[in-house]
Scaffold this motif. Structure first.
Motif, mmCIF file in Angstrom:
data_model
loop_
_atom_site.group_PDB
_atom_site.id
_atom_site.type_symbol
_atom_site.label_atom_id
_atom_site.label_comp_id
_atom_site.label_asym_id
_atom_site.label_seq_id
_atom_site.Cartn_x
_atom_site.Cartn_y
_atom_site.Cartn_z
ATOM 1 N N PHE A 1 10.985 -1.730 -0.216
ATOM 2 C CA PHE A 1 10.026 -0.739 -0.698
ATOM 3 C C PHE A 1 9.325 -1.189 -1.973
ATOM 4 O O PHE A 1 8.258 -0.670 -2.314
ATOM 5 C CB PHE A 1 10.733 0.590 -0.952
ATOM 6 C CG PHE A 1 10.874 1.440 0.282
ATOM 7 C CD1 PHE A 1 10.606 0.941 1.547
ATOM 8 C CD2 PHE A 1 11.290 2.760 0.173
ATOM 9 C CE1 PHE A 1 10.734 1.729 2.679
ATOM 10 C CE2 PHE A 1 11.417 3.559 1.301
ATOM 11 C CZ PHE A 1 11.146 3.048 2.559
ATOM 12 N N ALA A 2 9.932 -2.133 -2.688
ATOM 13 C CA ALA A 2 9.354 -2.578 -3.958
ATOM 14 C C ALA A 2 7.903 -3.059 -3.839
ATOM 15 O O ALA A 2 7.117 -2.834 -4.761
ATOM 16 C CB ALA A 2 10.224 -3.676 -4.571
ATOM 17 N N PRO A 3 7.484 -3.727 -2.731
ATOM 18 C CA PRO A 3 6.102 -4.212 -2.670
ATOM 19 C C PRO A 3 5.036 -3.143 -2.902
ATOM 20 O O PRO A 3 4.001 -3.418 -3.516
ATOM 21 C CB PRO A 3 6.004 -4.818 -1.265
ATOM 22 C CG PRO A 3 7.388 -5.311 -0.989
ATOM 23 C CD PRO A 3 8.278 -4.264 -1.594
ATOM 24 N N ALA A 4 5.266 -1.918 -2.418
ATOM 25 C CA ALA A 4 4.274 -0.855 -2.631
ATOM 26 C C ALA A 4 4.127 -0.551 -4.116
ATOM 27 O O ALA A 4 3.012 -0.319 -4.613
ATOM 28 C CB ALA A 4 4.678 0.402 -1.866
ATOM 29 N N PHE A 5 5.243 -0.555 -4.841
ATOM 30 C CA PHE A 5 5.198 -0.307 -6.293
ATOM 31 C C PHE A 5 4.620 -1.514 -7.026
ATOM 32 O O PHE A 5 3.853 -1.362 -7.982
ATOM 33 C CB PHE A 5 6.593 0.019 -6.806
ATOM 34 C CG PHE A 5 6.633 0.388 -8.267
ATOM 35 C CD1 PHE A 5 5.899 1.458 -8.751
ATOM 36 C CD2 PHE A 5 7.409 -0.338 -9.149
ATOM 37 C CE1 PHE A 5 5.934 1.806 -10.101
ATOM 38 C CE2 PHE A 5 7.464 -0.007 -10.498
ATOM 39 C CZ PHE A 5 6.721 1.074 -10.971
ATOM 40 N N HIS A 6 4.960 -2.707 -6.577
ATOM 41 C CA HIS A 6 4.387 -3.911 -7.195
ATOM 42 C C HIS A 6 2.859 -3.873 -7.085
ATOM 43 O O HIS A 6 2.150 -4.222 -8.032
ATOM 44 C CB HIS A 6 4.915 -5.172 -6.498
ATOM 45 C CG HIS A 6 6.375 -5.408 -6.701
ATOM 46 N ND1 HIS A 6 7.116 -6.215 -5.862
ATOM 47 C CD2 HIS A 6 7.240 -4.958 -7.645
ATOM 48 C CE1 HIS A 6 8.369 -6.256 -6.279
ATOM 49 N NE2 HIS A 6 8.468 -5.498 -7.356
ATOM 50 N N GLU A 7 2.360 -3.461 -5.930
ATOM 51 C CA GLU A 7 0.917 -3.369 -5.744
ATOM 52 C C GLU A 7 0.312 -2.388 -6.754
ATOM 53 O O GLU A 7 -0.767 -2.621 -7.302
ATOM 54 C CB GLU A 7 0.612 -2.920 -4.321
ATOM 55 C CG GLU A 7 -0.872 -2.829 -3.999
ATOM 56 C CD GLU A 7 -1.122 -2.349 -2.582
ATOM 57 O OE1 GLU A 7 -1.944 -2.968 -1.890
ATOM 58 O OE2 GLU A 7 -0.491 -1.343 -2.158
ATOM 59 N N PHE A 8 1.026 -1.291 -7.020
ATOM 60 C CA PHE A 8 0.547 -0.266 -7.950
ATOM 61 C C PHE A 8 0.529 -0.785 -9.395
ATOM 62 O O PHE A 8 -0.467 -0.627 -10.102
ATOM 63 C CB PHE A 8 1.441 0.970 -7.835
ATOM 64 C CG PHE A 8 1.100 2.076 -8.790
ATOM 65 C CD1 PHE A 8 -0.035 2.851 -8.608
ATOM 66 C CD2 PHE A 8 1.920 2.359 -9.872
ATOM 67 C CE1 PHE A 8 -0.352 3.885 -9.486
ATOM 68 C CE2 PHE A 8 1.618 3.389 -10.749
ATOM 69 C CZ PHE A 8 0.478 4.153 -10.560
ATOM 70 N N ILE A 9 1.614 -1.424 -9.833
ATOM 71 C CA ILE A 9 1.695 -1.786 -11.254
ATOM 72 C C ILE A 9 1.051 -3.128 -11.591
ATOM 73 O O ILE A 9 0.712 -3.369 -12.752
ATOM 74 C CB ILE A 9 3.160 -1.776 -11.768
ATOM 75 C CG1 ILE A 9 4.036 -2.776 -11.001
ATOM 76 C CG2 ILE A 9 3.736 -0.381 -11.701
ATOM 77 C CD1 ILE A 9 5.434 -2.928 -11.586
ATOM 78 N N PHE A 10 0.883 -3.996 -10.597
ATOM 79 C CA PHE A 10 0.303 -5.314 -10.876
ATOM 80 C C PHE A 10 -1.125 -5.458 -10.351
ATOM 81 O O PHE A 10 -1.666 -6.560 -10.320
ATOM 82 C CB PHE A 10 1.176 -6.420 -10.283
ATOM 83 C CG PHE A 10 2.546 -6.520 -10.894
ATOM 84 C CD1 PHE A 10 2.707 -6.766 -12.248
ATOM 85 C CD2 PHE A 10 3.681 -6.366 -10.106
ATOM 86 C CE1 PHE A 10 3.973 -6.862 -12.814
ATOM 87 C CE2 PHE A 10 4.959 -6.454 -10.661
ATOM 88 C CZ PHE A 10 5.099 -6.701 -12.021
ATOM 89 N N SER A 11 -1.731 -4.360 -9.951
ATOM 90 C CA SER A 11 -3.062 -4.434 -9.343
ATOM 91 C C SER A 11 -4.124 -4.943 -10.305
ATOM 92 O O SER A 11 -5.175 -5.419 -9.887
ATOM 93 C CB SER A 11 -3.473 -3.054 -8.815
ATOM 94 O OG SER A 11 -3.512 -2.112 -9.871
ATOM 95 N N ASN A 12 -3.852 -4.873 -11.609
ATOM 96 C CA ASN A 12 -4.848 -5.325 -12.602
ATOM 97 C C ASN A 12 -4.776 -6.818 -12.872
ATOM 98 O O ASN A 12 -5.600 -7.356 -13.611
ATOM 99 C CB ASN A 12 -4.658 -4.565 -13.916
ATOM 100 C CG ASN A 12 -3.286 -4.818 -14.535
ATOM 101 O OD1 ASN A 12 -2.325 -5.039 -13.820
ATOM 102 N ND2 ASN A 12 -3.201 -4.747 -15.849
ATOM 103 N N ILE A 13 -3.779 -7.482 -12.306
ATOM 104 C CA ILE A 13 -3.639 -8.921 -12.539
ATOM 105 C C ILE A 13 -4.519 -9.667 -11.543
ATOM 106 O O ILE A 13 -4.397 -9.492 -10.331
ATOM 107 C CB ILE A 13 -2.171 -9.367 -12.409
ATOM 108 C CG1 ILE A 13 -1.332 -8.681 -13.487
ATOM 109 C CG2 ILE A 13 -2.058 -10.883 -12.534
ATOM 110 C CD1 ILE A 13 0.148 -9.005 -13.396
ATOM 111 N N LYS A 14 -5.382 -10.521 -12.066
ATOM 112 C CA LYS A 14 -6.386 -11.179 -11.206
ATOM 113 C C LYS A 14 -5.861 -12.447 -10.550
ATOM 114 O O LYS A 14 -6.403 -12.921 -9.568
ATOM 115 C CB LYS A 14 -7.633 -11.519 -12.040
ATOM 116 C CG LYS A 14 -8.272 -10.298 -12.721
ATOM 117 C CD LYS A 14 -8.678 -9.225 -11.717
ATOM 118 C CE LYS A 14 -9.346 -8.048 -12.395
ATOM 119 N NZ LYS A 14 -9.616 -6.947 -11.472
#
Length: 358
Positions: free
Chosen positions: A147-160
């Motif tokens: 399930f962690a990938p969904a949260f990773h997408e949320f918190i790291f979405s600003n990293i280019k």
């Protein structure tokens, strides 16, 4: 933008190295960590959990373990509330992962079992609890993990950067942030390392990989372990102690005598190699590590050595990200929002996950 709300997240992973409890302030764009605590699991309870996983257990033992874990999670939350002098009325809800006993998302009757009665937690704290996150995804044909990938997408979405995130708990999983979110379990993380050092040195874990560093890699053993069919499966896929356990390791030791420190060194290489093999499948510039394994200095050294052209760093709040995931999932549940997991788990559709225990 929604108003910020406070949620508590609880995570007890397959490594059984403690209960992580976090307090987060969450809205639709940010999950901010306010405080965190690691609460110990008693040696007796840890032994009983492992015995239940590895041996046959009665319904009475399962029921009692469910209750004992409910009390443990309540004590862990209580410790955080007291230390931080938190008013329970300020907490919207608690996101409880529970302790995974068995994860079998394939087969005729797929299921994922987490214990730790949420009714006890809400009855004793007066705070609503969101739990039982995984079984809805399994019911929709998904793996129910990770399930962690969904949260990773949320918190790291600003990293280019072209990044991947690797969480190293008892098992290890990878998240690849791309047009389509990719995530799956790479294989074993700390579970076999912790099991082996506990059996031979009486320690709960190999601090910094110091004991492993005294041994040598047994390449025959490493090759046998890496030949496991799990590594040939395409994703989505997930795994746990029902696969990578003492019996599995013993089958690869083949009854021969091995220096214990050489086995520990080989297990560390096994974790590093199984992680790096998966990262190298994707054209990434950078990998961020999180989870308890990110604190193992020697393990991180080996991961870096196996991927010399990729920048490897430790994520901010690396220890707390898994528990933060379940605080965030509780937020999603209370706002009736679907979680973007179908491309990760293989479920037929994204769904609102978790049951609310009011």
């Amino acid at each position: 933008m929604m108003n910020k709300e406070c949620y508590i997240g609880i995570m007890s992973g397959t490594s059984l190295d403690g209960v992580d409890v976090v307090l987060c302030e969450i809205d639709d764009v940010e999950c901010k960590l306010l405080s965190a605590l690691e609460y110990p699991i008693s040696l007796e309870l840890k032994a009983d959990i492992l015995k239940t996983i590895e041996d046959e257990s009665s319904l009475e033992q399962l029921g009692q373990l469910d209750h004992r874990l409910g009390l443990l999670f309540t004590q862990a939350v209580g410790a955080l509330l007291i230390r931080e002098n938190i008013d329970v009325s300020s907490i919207k809800a608690i996101g409880l992962h529970g302790q995974t006993l068995w994860h079998a998302p394939t087969g005729e009757y797929p299921f994922s079992m987490q214990l730790g009665d949420p009714n006890i937690l809400t009855a004793k704290t007066g705070i609503p609890v969101v739990a039982d996150f995984r079984r809805k995804d399994v019911a929709l044909g998904g793996q129910g993990a990770p399930f962690a990938p969904a949260f990773h997408e949320f918190i790291f979405s600003n990293i280019k950067n072209s990044i991947a995130i690797v969480n190293i708990g008892g098992m290890a999983n990878i998240t690849v942030l791309d047009d389509t979110l990719i995530g799956y379990d790479t294989g074993c993380g700390n579970a076999l390392l912790d099991m082996w050092i506990a059996e031979h040195e009486g320690s709960s874990y190999d601090k910094d990989g110091a004991w492993a560093k005294t041994g040598r890699v047994d390449y025959g053993l490493l090759d046998r372990m890496m030949s496991d069919s799990y590594f040939e499966q395409s994703y989505p896929k997930s795994t746990g102690r029902e696969k990578f356990n003492k019996g599995w390791l013993q089958s690869h030791l083949s009854g021969a005598t091995h220096n214990p420190e050489d086995v520990q060194r080989t297990l560390l290489e096994f974790t590093a190699l199984s992680i790096s093999n998966e990262v190298l499948r994707f054209n990434r510039d950078m990998v961020m590590l999180c989870g308890g394994g990110a604190k193992n200095i020697f393990l991180v050294e080996r991961i870096k050595a196996l991927m010399p052209n990729i920048e490897v760093s430790i994520a901010t709040n690396a220890d707390e990200i898994e528990a933060m995931t379940f605080a965030w999932l509780a937020y999603k549940r209370f706002h009736h929002e679907k979680v973007n997991l179908k491309d990760v788990t293989g479920a037929r559709e994204n769904a609102v996950l978790g049951g609310i225990y009011a």
